[in-house]
Every structure is written in structure tokens, then in C-alpha cells.
Design an enzyme around this catalytic site. Structure first.
Site, PDB file in Angstrom:
ATOM      1  N   ARG A 220       1.012  -1.947  -0.057  1.00 31.87           N
ATOM      2  CA  ARG A 220      -0.357  -0.255  -0.206  1.00 31.87           C
ATOM      3  C   ARG A 220       0.949   1.657  -0.312  1.00 31.87           C
ATOM      4  NH1 ARG A 220      -2.884  -3.397   3.450  1.00 31.87           N
ATOM      5  NH2 ARG A 220      -0.983  -4.625   3.770  1.00 31.87           N
ATOM      6  N   THR A 221       2.115   1.145   0.740  1.00 30.45           N
ATOM      7  CA  THR A 221       2.246   2.766   0.482  1.00 30.45           C
ATOM      8  C   THR A 221       3.400   2.705  -0.515  1.00 30.45           C
ATOM      9  OG1 THR A 221       3.183   1.680   3.046  1.00 30.45           O
ATOM     10  CG2 THR A 221       4.989   3.796   2.022  1.00 30.45           C
TER      11      THR A 221
ATOM     12  N   HIS B 132       7.282   6.347  10.661  1.00 27.31           N
ATOM     13  CA  HIS B 132       6.868   6.013   9.267  1.00 27.31           C
ATOM     14  C   HIS B 132       5.974   7.158   9.359  1.00 27.31           C
ATOM     15  CE1 HIS B 132       4.644   4.086   6.124  1.00 27.31           C
ATOM     16  NE2 HIS B 132       4.228   2.978   6.102  1.00 27.31           N
TER      17      HIS B 132
ATOM     18  N   LYS C 174      25.645  -4.377  -6.551  1.00 30.77           N
ATOM     19  CA  LYS C 174      25.866  -3.583  -7.192  1.00 30.77           C
ATOM     20  C   LYS C 174      27.406  -2.987  -6.905  1.00 30.77           C
ATOM     21  CE  LYS C 174      24.614  -3.344 -12.033  1.00 30.77           C
ATOM     22  NZ  LYS C 174      24.432  -2.572 -13.976  1.00 30.77           N
TER      23      LYS C 174
HETATM   24  C1  NCD Z   1       3.443  -0.540   8.127  1.00 24.92           C
HETATM   25  C2  NCD Z   1       5.305  -0.756   7.720  1.00 24.92           C
HETATM   26  O1  NCD Z   1       5.868  -1.360   7.020  1.00 24.92           O
HETATM   27  O2  NCD Z   1       5.818  -0.036   8.304  1.00 24.92           O
HETATM   28  N1  NCD Z   1       2.985  -1.712   6.568  1.00 24.92           N
HETATM   29  C3  NCD Z   1       2.826  -0.401   6.202  1.00 24.92           C
HETATM   30  O3  NCD Z   1       3.581   0.719   5.867  1.00 24.92           O
HETATM   31  N2  NCD Z   1       1.069  -0.103   5.813  1.00 24.92           N
HETATM   32  C4  NCD Z   1       3.417  -2.261   8.611  1.00 24.92           C
HETATM   33  C5  NCD Z   1       3.916  -3.553   8.517  1.00 24.92           C
HETATM   34  O4  NCD Z   1       4.398  -3.681   7.818  1.00 24.92           O
HETATM   35  O5  NCD Z   1       3.551  -3.585   9.728  1.00 24.92           O
END
Ligand code: NCD
Length: 306
Positions: A58-59, A136, A86
Site C-alpha cells: 500500500r505505501t 513511518h 552492485k
Molecule cells: C507497515 C510498515 O511497513 O511499517 N505497513 C504499512 O506501511 N502499511 C506495517 C507493517 O509492515 O506491519
């Protein structure tokens, strides 16, 4: 308040004014997502590079969609196909992207702090899309937007963040953003999965799920980050799910109108039961849609299109 040319590296350093600006801008972009033609010319001529050294559904897709809906050129690079394989250094990678005239770089990395480091090497804005176990920020912002939309306000809410807090960048971004906006945050999990610095964070800590959920407005359930655990932090998955799985029964301790968030990807039956994930009080798909709106706002504000 003007965020043009700045980086978005964490939520810890974001003021309440900056958060309000991003959420208000995102709320106006959410209208574009409801239109039959989801395209505006706002970022025409701007190029956005996404550089992902970790898997993502999703991100990465929502940064790409956000850029494309605003007519930016979006170039996606994944770690496994870049010259990092590389032996090229991260610094050389960033200098190369800047020389290729990227206007903004979005990075996901397994290394906590690598986005801050990269931001020192280049002049273009750097956006952290998840750095190791650190932060995040766009996930934290989309969670704030989702709660503000559903509840009408953030101040005064009590939010329980449940599960593998120690390894979760989502938990860290959430706790800084929520407390900055006046909410109370509880961290709930087995002591082996709580962060070592929990006593220095502005949170309440619970090692018992029912006690931690007592009277809360919101439960944010986290995935067990098995890929970041070098040794077993709990006896078995079954044991974890019995003690810390969020189910209709454990949710009874919360307020009757409790809302449930999960950043995804979910392990149904482990940290969250399917009937909780699919119930009307779960806002998990709303979070995904709001993720696009928040990333549109971040690209727009950092690229100085306003
Ligand atoms: C999260 C991440 O990658 O930090 N997922 C996300 O970005 N929606 C949480 C996770 O991986 O559990």
C-alpha cells in the site's frame, strides 16, 4: 506555515500546526479521490522517485497513485533492481537521483535513521516511507486523518496501540502524532515486545490486553514483525494470539463505539480476528484511501505547489 522544500523524516519533529496543515490539505484532496476523473494538473512537470529497499503493497502504490493523480512523473525503483546490488552506496544513489533531476525522493529502508542521513546529502526533499524500526510518518498522518474524520477531533481520545511495539515504526509515528494532537496513548503488549525506552516516551504502558483496552476510544492493532525478530519473543503464535489477539470478546473492555485501525498487512487470526477486521467499526480500508490523500498533500506541500 510553509513546508516547501522541507523533508518529512519523522512525526516526532512535526509541530501541531504542520500536522493540521497536512491533514487539512489531505482532506481537500480526498474530494478529488471521490471524483469520476481523479486527475488534476497540480504537479505537472515535477518528478518524484520512490526508492524501496523493503517490500510494500500500500505505501509504495499510494505514493505512486498520489503523484500520478496530481500529474507528476513518478519513477519507481526497488532495491533489488537498483545498483545497490552492485555495491553502490546510498550516498551515490541519492546523488545520482538528484543528478537525474528528481524533484523529491521517497525512501523505504530497513535501516533506522537512513532517511535522515540521505536528507543531508541532497537538496531535494526526502520523504521517509518507513525506516527500519524508527518511524513511518505518512502512516502516522493517515491514521490521524482517519480518526479525525471519524471522531471529528483528536484531542481527548484515548488510543491503545496493541502488539509488537518494539519493532514497529508505525507505533512510534502514531504515538508522537497522537500525543502532539492532545490524545492519550497506551502501549499494550507482552513485555518482550515493548520498546526498551518505553519509560521515556509520553505513554501509558500495559502488559495485559484487557486492562489496556479498558475504556479506550480507539485500538490500533500492529502486525507481528517476525522479519525483525532475531530470537523468539513469545512462546508460540497460538499463545500470542490467545493473550494479545484482538477479538470481539477482548474488545468488550473498550468503549461501545470503539474504532479499530490496522496499518496492514494483517495476519488475520493472529493479532486480529477476522470478525474484528471486517466489522463496521474497523476503518482499515478507509486508512488505505486516506493514505493516498495524505501522500498527495505531502507531495503538494513539500514540492511547493501551493
Ligand atoms: C507497515 C510498515 O511497513 O511499517 N505497513 C504499512 O506501511 N502499511 C506495517 C507493517 O509492515 O506491519
Amino acid at each position: 506555515m510553509n513546508l516547501a522544500g522541507t523533508d518529512l523524516l519523522d512525526q516526532e519533529g512535526l509541530s501541531a500546526d504542520a500536522i493540521d496543515l497536512i491533514l487539512d490539505t489531505a482532506a481537500s484532496f480526498a474530494d478529488i479521490l471521490r471524483r469520476p476523473v481523479k486527475k488534476v494538473p497540480t504537479l505537472r512537470g515535477k518528478s518524484v522517485v520512490t526508492l524501496f529497499y523493503e517490500n510494500s503493497t500500500r505505501t509504495r502504490t499510494s505514493f505512486e497513485a498520489a503523484g500520478k493523480y496530481m500529474s507528476a512523473d513518478v519513477i519507481n525503483i526497488s532495491g533489488s533492481t537498483s545498483s545497490a546490488t552492485k555495491g553502490e552506496s546510498l550516498r551515490d544513489t541519492f546523488l545520482t537521483l538528484q543528478a537525474l533531476t528528481a524533484d523529491l525522493v521517497v525512501m523505504r529502508t530497513p535501516h533506522s535513521g537512513a532517511c535522515h542521513q540521505a536528507a543531508e546529502w541532497v537538496d531535494v526533499p526526502v520523504v521517509n516511507a518507513g525506516d527500519g524500526m524508527h518511524e513511518h510518518p505518512t502512516q502516522g498522518l493517515l491514521d490521524l486523518l482517519t480518526l479525525r474524520e471519524a471522531k471529528g477531533h483528536l484531542d481527548g481520545l484515548t488510543v491503545a496501540i496493541v502488539g509488537d511495539i518494539a519493532h514497529s515504526r508505525v507505533a512510534r509515528s502514531n504515538l508522537w502524532g497522537l500525543t502532539r494532537m492532545g490524545a492519550t496513548v497506551r502501549l499494550v503488549g507482552p513485555s518482550t515486545l515493548l520498546p526498551p525506552d518505553a519509560d521515556r516516551l509520553p505513554v501509558e504502558v500495559y502488559t495485559d490486553l484487557r486492562a489496556g483496552l479498558e475504556g479506550v476510544d480507539v485500538v490500533n492493532v500492529l502486525r507481528l514483525q517476525l522479519e525483525r525478530q532475531s530470537s523468539a519473543r513469545f512462546p508460540t503464535a497460538r499463545e500470542y494470539s490467545r493473550l494479545f489477539g484482538v477479538t470481539p470478546d477482548t474488545l468488550k473492555a473498550a468503549k461501545p463505539d470503539v474504532l479499530v485501525l490496522h496499518p496492514g498487512p494483517m495476519n488475520r487470526g493472529l493479532e486480529i480476528s477476522a470478525d474484528v477486521a471486517d466489522a463496521p467499526h474497523a476503518l482499515i480500508e478507509r486508512q488505505v484511501t486516506n493514505g493516498v490523500a495524505v501522500r498527495m498533500a505531502v507531495l503538494y506541500l513539500l514540492l511547493g505547489a501551493s
